[in-house]
Every structure is written in structure tokens, then in C-alpha cells.
Design a protein around this motif. Structure first.
Motif, PDB file in Angstrom:
ATOM      1  N   GLY A   3       0.817  -1.206   0.000  1.00  0.00           N
ATOM      2  CA  GLY A   3       0.000   0.000   0.000  1.00  0.00           C
ATOM      3  C   GLY A   3       0.849   1.254   0.000  1.00  0.00           C
ATOM      4  N   SER A   4       0.354   2.284  -0.615  1.00  0.00           N
ATOM      5  CA  SER A   4       1.068   3.562  -0.650  1.00  0.00           C
ATOM      6  C   SER A   4       0.041   4.687  -0.679  1.00  0.00           C
ATOM      7  CB  SER A   4       1.980   3.636  -1.877  1.00  0.00           C
ATOM      8  OG  SER A   4       1.213   3.507  -3.082  1.00  0.00           O
ATOM      9  N   GLU A  15      -8.184  18.408  -2.675  1.00  0.00           N
ATOM     10  CA  GLU A  15      -7.344  17.221  -2.853  1.00  0.00           C
ATOM     11  C   GLU A  15      -7.373  16.368  -1.591  1.00  0.00           C
ATOM     12  OE1 GLU A  15      -3.559  18.944  -3.894  1.00  0.00           O
ATOM     13  OE2 GLU A  15      -3.941  18.601  -6.040  1.00  0.00           O
ATOM     14  N   PHE A  16      -7.528  15.038  -1.781  1.00  0.00           N
ATOM     15  CA  PHE A  16      -7.605  14.105  -0.661  1.00  0.00           C
ATOM     16  C   PHE A  16      -6.578  12.985  -0.831  1.00  0.00           C
ATOM     17  CE2 PHE A  16     -11.700  16.145  -0.561  1.00  0.00           C
ATOM     18  CZ  PHE A  16     -12.028  16.213   0.786  1.00  0.00           C
ATOM     19  N   PHE A  17      -6.145  12.447   0.314  1.00  0.00           N
ATOM     20  CA  PHE A  17      -5.256  11.294   0.292  1.00  0.00           C
ATOM     21  C   PHE A  17      -6.071  10.013   0.121  1.00  0.00           C
ATOM     22  CE2 PHE A  17      -2.215  14.020   2.744  1.00  0.00           C
ATOM     23  CZ  PHE A  17      -1.155  13.911   1.855  1.00  0.00           C
ATOM     24  N   TYR A  18      -5.550   9.098  -0.687  1.00  0.00           N
ATOM     25  CA  TYR A  18      -6.100   7.753  -0.850  1.00  0.00           C
ATOM     26  C   TYR A  18      -4.987   6.749  -0.568  1.00  0.00           C
ATOM     27  CZ  TYR A  18     -10.547   9.158  -3.012  1.00  0.00           C
ATOM     28  OH  TYR A  18     -11.787   9.658  -3.235  1.00  0.00           O
ATOM     29  N   VAL A  19      -5.378   5.553  -0.104  1.00  0.00           N
ATOM     30  CA  VAL A  19      -4.415   4.461   0.028  1.00  0.00           C
ATOM     31  C   VAL A  19      -4.525   3.608  -1.233  1.00  0.00           C
ATOM     32  CG1 VAL A  19      -3.715   2.424   1.319  1.00  0.00           C
ATOM     33  CG2 VAL A  19      -4.542   4.449   2.539  1.00  0.00           C
ATOM     34  N   HIS A  20      -3.430   3.517  -1.966  1.00  0.00           N
ATOM     35  CA  HIS A  20      -3.384   2.751  -3.224  1.00  0.00           C
ATOM     36  C   HIS A  20      -2.873   1.347  -2.918  1.00  0.00           C
ATOM     37  CE1 HIS A  20      -2.984   2.069  -7.546  1.00  0.00           C
ATOM     38  NE2 HIS A  20      -1.780   1.589  -7.319  1.00  0.00           N
ATOM     39  N   ARG A  37     -10.419   5.486  -0.046  1.00  0.00           N
ATOM     40  CA  ARG A  37     -10.511   6.883   0.416  1.00  0.00           C
ATOM     41  C   ARG A  37     -10.208   6.973   1.905  1.00  0.00           C
ATOM     42  NH1 ARG A  37     -14.582  10.357   2.437  1.00  0.00           N
ATOM     43  NH2 ARG A  37     -14.422  12.494   1.657  1.00  0.00           N
ATOM     44  N   THR A  38      -9.389   7.938   2.316  1.00  0.00           N
ATOM     45  CA  THR A  38      -9.086   8.140   3.736  1.00  0.00           C
ATOM     46  C   THR A  38      -9.934   9.242   4.350  1.00  0.00           C
ATOM     47  OG1 THR A  38      -7.376   9.822   3.379  1.00  0.00           O
ATOM     48  CG2 THR A  38      -6.689   7.510   3.288  1.00  0.00           C
ATOM     49  N   GLY A  39     -10.471  10.137   3.518  1.00  0.00           N
ATOM     50  CA  GLY A  39     -11.230  11.257   4.039  1.00  0.00           C
ATOM     51  C   GLY A  39     -10.368  12.396   4.541  1.00  0.00           C
ATOM     52  N   LEU A  40      -9.055  12.285   4.351  1.00  0.00           N
ATOM     53  CA  LEU A  40      -8.117  13.298   4.832  1.00  0.00           C
ATOM     54  C   LEU A  40      -7.706  14.235   3.698  1.00  0.00           C
ATOM     55  CD1 LEU A  40      -5.779  11.007   6.991  1.00  0.00           C
ATOM     56  CD2 LEU A  40      -7.611  12.498   7.815  1.00  0.00           C
ATOM     57  N   GLU A  41      -7.887  15.521   3.913  1.00  0.00           N
ATOM     58  CA  GLU A  41      -7.406  16.483   2.935  1.00  0.00           C
ATOM     59  C   GLU A  41      -5.880  16.509   2.939  1.00  0.00           C
ATOM     60  OE1 GLU A  41      -9.221  20.276   2.191  1.00  0.00           O
ATOM     61  OE2 GLU A  41     -10.857  19.801   3.572  1.00  0.00           O
ATOM     62  N   VAL A  42      -5.294  16.871   1.822  1.00  0.00           N
ATOM     63  CA  VAL A  42      -3.841  16.803   1.662  1.00  0.00           C
ATOM     64  C   VAL A  42      -3.107  17.729   2.630  1.00  0.00           C
ATOM     65  CG1 VAL A  42      -1.940  17.331   0.081  1.00  0.00           C
ATOM     66  CG2 VAL A  42      -3.928  16.035  -0.728  1.00  0.00           C
ATOM     67  N   LYS A  43      -3.585  18.927   2.785  1.00  0.00           N
ATOM     68  CA  LYS A  43      -2.864  19.910   3.594  1.00  0.00           C
ATOM     69  C   LYS A  43      -2.813  19.502   5.064  1.00  0.00           C
ATOM     70  CE  LYS A  43      -2.577  24.866   4.566  1.00  0.00           C
ATOM     71  NZ  LYS A  43      -3.194  26.192   4.343  1.00  0.00           N
ATOM     72  N   GLY A  44      -1.599  19.289   5.563  1.00  0.00           N
ATOM     73  CA  GLY A  44      -1.375  19.020   6.981  1.00  0.00           C
ATOM     74  C   GLY A  44      -1.713  17.623   7.459  1.00  0.00           C
ATOM     75  N   ASN A  45      -2.011  16.692   6.540  1.00  0.00           N
ATOM     76  CA  ASN A  45      -2.448  15.361   6.972  1.00  0.00           C
ATOM     77  C   ASN A  45      -1.604  14.215   6.429  1.00  0.00           C
ATOM     78  OD1 ASN A  45      -4.781  15.864   8.651  1.00  0.00           O
ATOM     79  ND2 ASN A  45      -5.823  16.563   6.791  1.00  0.00           N
ATOM     80  N   GLU A  50      -0.328   8.406   6.092  1.00  0.00           N
ATOM     81  CA  GLU A  50       0.671   7.331   6.054  1.00  0.00           C
ATOM     82  C   GLU A  50       0.452   6.327   7.185  1.00  0.00           C
ATOM     83  OE1 GLU A  50       4.247   9.584   6.206  1.00  0.00           O
ATOM     84  OE2 GLU A  50       4.443   9.745   4.003  1.00  0.00           O
ATOM     85  N   ALA A  51      -0.018   6.823   8.324  1.00  0.00           N
ATOM     86  CA  ALA A  51      -0.255   5.936   9.467  1.00  0.00           C
ATOM     87  C   ALA A  51      -1.427   4.992   9.236  1.00  0.00           C
ATOM     88  CB  ALA A  51      -0.501   6.773  10.722  1.00  0.00           C
ATOM     89  N   LEU A  52      -2.280   5.309   8.248  1.00  0.00           N
ATOM     90  CA  LEU A  52      -3.451   4.476   7.965  1.00  0.00           C
ATOM     91  C   LEU A  52      -3.157   3.330   7.003  1.00  0.00           C
ATOM     92  CD1 LEU A  52      -6.192   7.225   7.524  1.00  0.00           C
ATOM     93  CD2 LEU A  52      -5.902   5.699   9.474  1.00  0.00           C
ATOM     94  N   VAL A  53      -1.991   3.339   6.367  1.00  0.00           N
ATOM     95  CA  VAL A  53      -1.696   2.351   5.324  1.00  0.00           C
ATOM     96  C   VAL A  53      -1.804   0.925   5.857  1.00  0.00           C
ATOM     97  CG1 VAL A  53       0.070   1.449   3.765  1.00  0.00           C
ATOM     98  CG2 VAL A  53      -0.288   3.920   3.943  1.00  0.00           C
ATOM     99  N   ASN A  54      -1.148   0.637   6.980  1.00  0.00           N
ATOM    100  CA  ASN A  54      -1.173  -0.729   7.517  1.00  0.00           C
ATOM    101  C   ASN A  54      -2.576  -1.165   7.910  1.00  0.00           C
ATOM    102  OD1 ASN A  54       1.588  -1.090   7.198  1.00  0.00           O
ATOM    103  ND2 ASN A  54       2.083  -0.363   9.243  1.00  0.00           N
TER     104      ASN A  54
END
Length: 322
Positions: A3-4, A15-20, A37-45, A50-54
């Protein structure tokens, strides 16, 4: 499975972070990808993402496991036997407590169709209509005396949804021509017709509720307080640990849940990834938690060696049981 973190831009411009995820499909013997989908916006998160990948990898690890979908299934299989295969498949895809709910809901299906040895291919809308009518009158079994009573409309509609998914799977595995559940109705009424009226409390009414609980049911006062002022889910309230109450930073961290029916499930995660959050620990809440801790420490001293290990839960019985 690997995962990344990747970034996706929405139509709104945010813009939002996703786990690929990259995983090897055991049925196709080839690599596939899936974006969560993580639901986390890119800025400051970035660190939070990254902590959600595992956690995401663990949640979707079933994608690399063999499932009952690869078993040979007889065209003459009975409904209840096919139900077992479908539930085994779902066990790899959903949370354990959700699977427990499925097992409970399907009890009525087994009690009705099992003795009849109804084959999957024999099920028609007419047969299902009779089944739903039966459930609305005799679908519930009393735990006290085994007498039969009605299931709620909501419960029967939940059973219908399970059957719909079951027959959709049968279309794929056995080539059924259609889904017999599609043209059936439990009742002509809407869910809203059975809904309780939403009740909103003013501040003085909330005070009355808490005072009533303090006088008559003191055990529930703090639980009600947290539910009222923070709006937490039941499993989030029961899953609160003392490590989540951070007095120095004045925050309350929601990251652990406790759920269960026949089995208790404890998880270091919330119902959704977005559910992991920090809330302000306002003065009245801090006072509530500090008083709870004093009461719990007093109970620990009283019960001594017989005090149950609670793994640090905030809300416990007097003897330490969660």
C-alpha cells in the motif's frame, strides 16, 4: 499486498489522500489495484494518512485469500446450503460483528426454508412473499419460552436485503435467469412510517435528564453525558480508554471501539477511517472524567485482586468489567 499514499483531486478542487493497494487476485492469478478513500485532505495530513496504510492493508487482506466463490456448487443445491457458502464468502469481506449480525438475521431463513428443503432454483417471488408474511407474524423466537412472535418491519426488510445479495451471487455462480427478490415487497409502508420522532433537547432539559440519572441511575450518568455532548456512537463511548483522555492537550481521541452481540469485539479503529478524530476536552467534560477516574480507583482498591482487567477502559462496572 502493498500500500502507498496517493493524491486525488475532486471536482470541487479539493485534494484528498487515498491508500493505493496492489494485491494478487488468487482467482485470476494476476495483480490488481484498489484505491481506498481516507477522508483526509492533503494539507497538513500526510503523516496521518501514512499511518493508515497498515490498517487499510489489514482491512482488505481478504482480497488475497481464496474464497468459497471458487468452490464447485451443485445446480440442485438447497437455499440454506447456498446460504452457508455465501456467508463464508462474506466472512472474508466484512467485520466480524457485522458477520454476527448476518448470522442472526439469517436464522429466520433457516427456520422457514430448512425443514422444507427448498432448492435455490425453486424460489419464486410468490414463495418469498409468503416467507416475508410469515416473518411479520411468526419470525421471532422468544428466548424465554421459544414461542413465536412478529419481527419488526425493519428487520424483515434487512432479511430481504440479505436474500437480494444472496441471489445476486447465485446469478453469478449458477447462472440464474433473474433475482426473485427484485419484485417483492415486505409492506407498502415506508421506513419513515415506522420511525420514532427525533427528539431535540434544550440545555435545561439536558440538565434535567442528567440530574434524573444521577439520582436514579448514577451508573449511566457519565455515559449519557458523553453521548449528549460529544455525539459519539455507542461503540465509541464503550471503547473510550484513559489513554484517549489527554488532559495536558485538552483533547479526547476517538480511535478504539467495543462492539458485540454474542461475542465482544475490541478494535483499535472506528467504523470508518474518517471516524478517527480528536475532540476538544472542555472543562465540564474534564471534570466528569476526573470524577469517573476517582470512582474507578476507589473500586479498584475495594475489589483488590478480584477486580477485572479492563485494559484501561473509562466505562466499566464496579468490579472492572467493561
Amino acid at each position: 499486498m502493498t500500500g502507498s499514499i496517493i493524491v486525488k483531486k475532486m471536482s470541487s478542487g479539493k485534494e484528498f489522500f487515498y491508500v493505493h493497494l496492489s494485491y494478487k487476485d488468487p482467482s485470476a492469478l494476476k495483480w490488481k489495484t484498489k484505491d481506498i478513500r481516507t477522508g483526509l485532505e492533503v494539507k497538513g495530513n500526510k503523516r496521518r494518512a501514512e499511518a493508515l496504510v497498515n490498517e487499510v492493508i489489514e482491512r482488505y487482506s481478504y482480497l488475497e485469500r481464496l474464497t468459497p466463490a471458487q468452490f464447485d456448487i451443485s445446480p440442485e443445491i438447497e437455499l440454506c446450503d447456498f446460504l452457508d457458502i455465501w456467508l463464508k464468502k462474506k466472512e472474508l469481506e466484512i467485520c466480524s460483528n457485522t458477520h454476527d449480525t448476518y448470522l442472526s438475521r439469517t436464522g429466520a431463513i433457516r427456520r422457514y426454508f430448512g425443514p422444507r428443503h427448498t432448492k435455490l432454483r425453486e424460489v419464486t417471488p410468490s414463495i418469498l412473499d409468503d416467507f416475508f408474511s410469515y416473518c411479520l407474524q411468526y419470525g421471532k423466537v422468544s428466548q424465554k419460552d421459544q414461542s413465536l412472535g412478529p419481527l419488526s418491519v425493519r428487520t424483515v426488510r434487512s432479511i430481504k436485503s440479505i436474500l437480494y445479495a444472496l441471489f445476486d451471487y447465485a446469478i453469478i455462480k449458477l447462472g440464474l435467469s433473474g433475482n426473485p427478490v427484485a419484485n417483492t415487497k415486505v409492506t407498502n409502508k415506508k421506513n419513515s412510517d415506522f420511525a420514532e420522532e427525533m427528539l431535540f433537547l434544550a440545555e435545561d432539559e439536558i440538565r434535567e435528564v442528567l440530574e434524573f440519572l444521577a439520582e436514579n441511575y448514577p451508573f449511566f450518568k457519565a455515559i449519557a453525558f458523553v453521548g449528549i455532548y460529544y455525539g459519539l456512537r455507542r461503540e465509541e463511548i464503550l471503547g473510550l480508554k484513559w489513554t484517549a483522555v489527554i488532559y495536558k492537550r485538552k483533547v479526547l481521541t476517538i480511535c478504539h471501539t467495543v462492539t458485540g452481540s454474542s461475542t465482544i469485539y475490541k478494535r483499535d479503529k472506528t467504523k470508518t477511517i474518517e471516524g478517527r478524530r480528536q475532540l476538544n476536552l472542555f472543562p465540564t467534560a474534564e471534570q466528569c472524567f476526573r470524577q469517573l477516574k476517582e470512582e474507578q480507583d476507589a473500586n479498584l482498591a475495594f475489589f483488590g485482586n478480584t477486580y477485572k482487567d479492563t485494559q484501561g477502559y473509562v466505562f466499566t462496572h464496579e468490579d472492572g468489567r467493561p
